[in-house]
Design a protein around this motif. Structure first.
Motif: not given
Length: 591
Positions: A356-367
């Motif tokens: 959940d992006p409200a709780f954890v930073s998901v590195p979408v751009a990096g992936l």
């Protein structure tokens, strides 16, 4: 990195393009309301035919969904001038009755809506949320994680339902008919009865423990003590009353009053009662999000952002563009072996970072960064066993994941006469959810989509650990396909638990990369490569292909995950090339 904004004032939503390297060509689109757009850096030559028709934009009516009764309900709404979202409401209401093992009013969904006039894409996140009382050790007992089946059947597994509030918000923004006019088919079928399909009968009489709870047993047992069989008529007057109430009162009917109280009462029963409250249900809000989009061949594929795992499909497709063997086609063992190895890399990244992006930073751009994608793709040929996760730019420090995603999901697509479209994946999580019922529908067990073990041995929390108010990570990844001008030319999706990512990617590669008719792409044998194994529809692969894959270290074994249920359509030569997975009971209709 450069950011571009859409200068056109008549677009409903701003577009920003995050271009990490035009030479390699990865693209992330936030918002996806497009000016005439080329998927920058995408391959100029595509194996299959171009989908876009220069003569006409895509128009409906078109519906593909997992049960003919639901498809008929959607087509009726379109015939009355309803929008794609209107039809999706009617389809979901019927699916929850006739296919309750897969989705329902007590579950959640992700919906992608395409607006033909503005070319805007809106993502509606109807994923359930954990109650306010939830802790990271939600599924622990005596200091240890519960057995998975016990967790599913417990009251702890049910989150605040999201699909009805999500549909109500989307219909308010995109509907053409009155909300109250969208539930007639569901009400009539529930009150008068519907014919039990072979697939539902198999689930009613199968081994799933959720079909054997007291709630399910009461519902699925005839007066003579026998369980319903295929071809028999099943009535659900409680469901009829529920949809009548929802038709009158909107989402408020689910979020407060008798229905909310009934949900809480069922959740609070033993064994292992849950902590969901009427305040949790009343406080649930769907989230409007911006799509994540990326190029594949000459098209742009758009999916929901986290907590959906759709961006993982974009990572796989980007790696496929770096892997020439993929383009050898459906009869090539090299292509299938490469596809499996790329999946391993994709799943390793997804399992590590998504939540959940409200709780954890998901590195979408990096992936999706081209350099990272190329580095990951280069690992595929030498892979033996499970793939390591990578470390893309922006990756947070998170622990190992221990999430399991069982069967119980459905997908539907709709296009209306104006060209507006919906691609929606919807679920109660496991077969018949938690097996508990309220108001004639099954309750979700969505919270078992969290990592059952919340931290690594060093105490580092998993990205998908349980937390109060948090949405579990989801593999649901409804997809839209755009042409170079930003026009809709396709939409699809599938159920399948974590295998959704493999199923959707197979369909996109088969149709857009290999140029197959959509039904043929759907019916290709499935290959799911996660961890150290390759699960597959083994008998679907010709012997020569199996032997060629084995020679490359890809040893197939039977697929033990939920099978695919792909539904979708591609706009080809001025008509819909529709598909409904032959592994399920759905149909695709244009009239």
């Amino acid at each position: 990195m450069r950011a571009y904004s859409n200068p056109s004032s008549n677009r409903r939503r701003k577009i920003s393009l995050i271009l990490t390297s035009a030479a390699v060509g990865a693209l992330v689109l936030a918002g996806c309301a497009t000016t005439p757009l080329t998927a920058i850096g995408a391959t100029e030559t595509v194996t299959g035919p171009t989908l876009a028709s220069t003569q006409a934009a895509a128009r409906g009516p078109f519906v593909s969904a997992a049960n003919p009764l639901a498809v008929e309900a959607g087509m009726k709404v379109l015939a009355r001038g309803g929008s794609a979202v209107d039809a999706a409401v009617a389809i979901q209401a019927v699916l929850g009755l006739v296919e309750p093992q897969s989705s329902g009013l007590g579950g959640g969904a992700f919906m992608m809506v395409y607006d033909a006039e503005s070319e805007a894409i809106t993502v509606y996140d109807g994923r359930e949320t954990a109650p306010a009382a939830a802790t990271p050790e939600l599924f622990y007992e005596n200091g240890r994680p519960l057995p998975f089946v016990d967790a599913v059947l417990s009251g702890r597994s049910t989150g605040a339902p999201g699909v009805v509030p999500m549909l109500a918000l989307a219909q308010k923004q995109h509907g053409a008919l009155a909300w109250s006019e969208l539930f007639g088919d569901a009400e009539a079928l529930a009150q008068d009865g519907f014919v039990v399909s072979p697939r539902l009968a198999g689930m009613i009489n199968g081994s799933a423990p959720q079909a054997k709870t007291r709630w399910a047993t009461e519902y699925f047992t005839k007066p003579d003590g026998a369980r319903y069989q295929a071809g028999e008529t099943l009535r659900n007057p409680a469901y009829a009353e529920t949809v009548r109430r929802i038709a009158r009162e909107g989402a408020a009917a689910m979020q407060q009053g008798p229905l909310a109280e009934a949900i809480v009462a069922a959740v609070n029963e033993g064994p292992r009662p849950g902590a969901l409250t009427t305040a949790d249900i009343a406080g649930y809000r769907p989230v409007v999000r911006e799509a994540v989009c990326g190029p594949y061949k000459i098209y742009t594929i758009c999916v929901p952002p986290p907590p959906s795992s759709g961006a993982s499909i974009l990572e796989l497709l980007a790696m496929a563009e770096q892997t020439p063997d993929i383009d050898k086609g459906p009869n090539s063992p090299e292509a299938w072996a490469a596809f499996g190895q790329l999946q391993r890399l994709m799943y390793a990244d997804r399992d590590r970072y998504f939540g959940d992006p409200a709780f954890v930073s998901v590195p979408v751009a990096g992936l999706l960064d081209p350099t990272y994608v190329a580095e990951r793709a280069a690992l595929a040929p030498a892979l033996r066993g499970a793939a390591p996760y990578g470390v893309p730019a922006g990756a947070p420090r998170v622990g190992a994941d221990a999430t399991r995603e069982p069967a119980g999901t459905s997908h539907l697509v709709v296009v209306d006469a104006q060209g507006n479209a919906v691609s929606m994946t919807t679920t109660v999580e496991s077969l018949f959810g938690s097996g508990r019922m309220a108001g004639g529908f099954f309750l979700n067990n969505q919270l078992t989509d969290f990592s059952l073990v919340p931290t690594a041995s060093d105490g580092t929390p998993a990205a998908n650990a349980v937390a109060a108010g948090k949405r579990p990570r989801s593999s649901m990844s409804p997809a839209l396909v755009l042409d170079r001008e930003g026009r809709l030319v396709g939409l699809l999706g599938s159920p399948g638990g974590s295998s959704i990512l493999a199923y959707n990617a197979k369909a996109l590669i088969g149709a857009l990369g290999w140029g197959l008719p959509l039904q043929e792409a759907f019916d290709l044998p499935n290959l799911v490569a996660k961890g150290d194994g390759f699960g597959a529809d083994t008998e679907g692969f010709p012997l020569a292909v199996r032997e060629g894959m084995a020679a490359r270290g890809v040893e197939l074994r039977p697929n033990t995950t939920e099978t695919s249920g792909l539904h979708g359509g591609l706009w080809r030569n001025g008509r819909w090339d529709g598909g409904a997975d032959s592994r399920r009971e759905g149909v695709a209709r244009t009239h």
